[in-house]
Scaffold this motif. Structure first.
Motif, PDB file in Angstrom:
ATOM      1  N   ARG A 166      -2.686   6.839   7.065  1.00  0.00           N
ATOM      2  CA  ARG A 166      -4.098   6.819   7.441  1.00  0.00           C
ATOM      3  C   ARG A 166      -4.846   8.019   6.855  1.00  0.00           C
ATOM      4  N   ARG A 167      -4.256   9.214   7.005  1.00  0.00           N
ATOM      5  CA  ARG A 167      -4.928  10.411   6.503  1.00  0.00           C
ATOM      6  C   ARG A 167      -5.004  10.405   4.979  1.00  0.00           C
ATOM      7  N   LEU A 168      -3.938   9.991   4.324  1.00  0.00           N
ATOM      8  CA  LEU A 168      -3.964   9.913   2.863  1.00  0.00           C
ATOM      9  C   LEU A 168      -4.998   8.897   2.385  1.00  0.00           C
TER      10      LEU A 168
ATOM     11  N   PRO B  62      -5.380   2.280   3.340  1.00  0.00           N
ATOM     12  CA  PRO B  62      -4.025   2.835   3.466  1.00  0.00           C
ATOM     13  C   PRO B  62      -2.933   1.905   2.951  1.00  0.00           C
ATOM     14  N   SER B  63      -3.135   0.601   3.089  1.00  0.00           N
ATOM     15  CA  SER B  63      -2.097  -0.335   2.648  1.00  0.00           C
ATOM     16  C   SER B  63      -1.877  -0.276   1.137  1.00  0.00           C
ATOM     17  N   SER B  64      -2.882   0.206   0.389  1.00  0.00           N
ATOM     18  CA  SER B  64      -2.727   0.269  -1.069  1.00  0.00           C
ATOM     19  C   SER B  64      -1.676   1.283  -1.491  1.00  0.00           C
ATOM     20  N   LEU B  65      -1.336   2.240  -0.601  1.00  0.00           N
ATOM     21  CA  LEU B  65      -0.323   3.243  -0.934  1.00  0.00           C
ATOM     22  C   LEU B  65       1.063   2.632  -1.056  1.00  0.00           C
TER      23      LEU B  65
ATOM     24  N   ARG C 172       1.839   0.242  -2.754  1.00  0.00           N
ATOM     25  CA  ARG C 172       2.068  -0.168  -4.146  1.00  0.00           C
ATOM     26  C   ARG C 172       2.834   0.913  -4.909  1.00  0.00           C
ATOM     27  N   TYR C 173       2.845   2.136  -4.371  1.00  0.00           N
ATOM     28  CA  TYR C 173       3.429   3.271  -5.076  1.00  0.00           C
ATOM     29  C   TYR C 173       4.637   3.869  -4.372  1.00  0.00           C
ATOM     30  N   PHE C 174       4.659   3.831  -3.033  1.00  0.00           N
ATOM     31  CA  PHE C 174       5.734   4.463  -2.286  1.00  0.00           C
ATOM     32  C   PHE C 174       6.180   3.560  -1.141  1.00  0.00           C
ATOM     33  N   ARG C 175       7.489   3.510  -0.930  1.00  0.00           N
ATOM     34  CA  ARG C 175       8.035   2.649   0.124  1.00  0.00           C
ATOM     35  C   ARG C 175       7.643   3.137   1.511  1.00  0.00           C
ATOM     36  N   HIS C 176       7.676   4.474   1.691  1.00  0.00           N
ATOM     37  CA  HIS C 176       7.420   5.077   2.988  1.00  0.00           C
ATOM     38  C   HIS C 176       7.109   6.548   2.755  1.00  0.00           C
TER      39      HIS C 176
END
Length: 252
Positions: free
Chosen positions: A47-49, A57-60, A62-66
């Motif tokens: 959320r903060r990122l 936030p869901s777009s992250l 695409r780059y990192f699992r967790h």
């Protein structure tokens, strides 16, 4: 974050975020590094990122699992920043000293991230490059493989441990740091010689020395021991030996 992740080839976001930027792994890592230094480990939330990037936030995903996957990427980026500034000269001892000092400085530049990442093994590009590079320096100097691995292990653990230790101190509130530094002057420097003769005899040096990191001295001791070990190896094998001069910083 969840365990799902998009393959690298499909990660590129085709539309800018609300702030007009195009997401990338590099941008996310840089933003996470900044947030960690501002907010600590709590910054590693989707959320903060997302808010900082102006992205859903869901777009992250695409780059990192967790978030742990992101933490490993951050750790690897810190290694990469050190390697990108380091230039070998061919003098193994000078090169490792320079690399170690750059690693330490890199940790202090991002103290909160260094504390979180110093004990991690990433298995990523820059970490692999660092392992290959340091082993190459040691093997090129003439250390047998077993010795090269042993010295590599000591060298890297020493650098990471001191980086984490000094970073933890740097990340403390200023008042707390100053209070701890004052203990050497207010307590140790005033202990009487009749009860604490060794502290009293060295109090002036203690107050001066404990105010700075011990890493440069520890690094010189490690590299000096390694140089002595290399001289022994060369003597046993009949190779010419030369006793290297101690670094200027090690001479008092």
């Amino acid at each position: 974050m969840s365990e799902r992740v998009v393959p690298p080839a499909a990660r590129q976001r085709r539309r800018p975020t609300k702030q007009g930027v195009v997401l990338s792994e590099e941008l996310i890592v840089d933003t996470a590094l900044r947030l960690i230094e501002e907010h600590g480990a709590d910054a590693l939330s989707v959320r903060r990122l997302g808010r900082a990037l102006g992205a859903d936030p869901s777009s992250l995903y695409r780059y990192f699992r967790h978030t742990d996957d992101l933490m490993l990427a951050i750790a690897d980026e810190l290694i990469g920043r050190t390697l990108r500034t380091w230039r070998p000269t061919g003098d193994w001892r000078a090169d490792l000293r320079d690399l170690g000092l750059r690693m330490h400085a890199g940790a202090l530049a991002h103290p909160r991230a260094a504390v979180l990442s110093s004990y991690r093994v990433t298995g990523r590009t820059y970490e692999i490059q660092a392992v290959e590079t340091i082993l190459g320096v040691l093997r090129g100097a003439g250390f047998p493989d077993a010795e090269a691995v042993r010295i590599y292990h000591a060298f890297i653990d020493q650098a990471l441990a001191h980086g984490a230790l000094d970073s933890a101190s740097a990340a403390m509130p200023k008042d707390a740091r100053e209070a701890e530094a004052a203990v050497w002057r207010a307590t140790y420097a005033r202990l009487p010689a009749d009860t604490h003769p060794h502290i009293a005899a060295t109090a002036r040096r203690l107050v001066a020395d404990m105010a700075r990191s011990s890493y440069p001295a520890a690094l010189d001791l490690l590299l000096g021991a390694a140089a002595g070990r290399l001289a022994e190896i060369r003597t046993r094998s009949g190779q010419p030996t030369a006793t290297p001069d101690p670094s200027p910083e090690a001479v008092t």
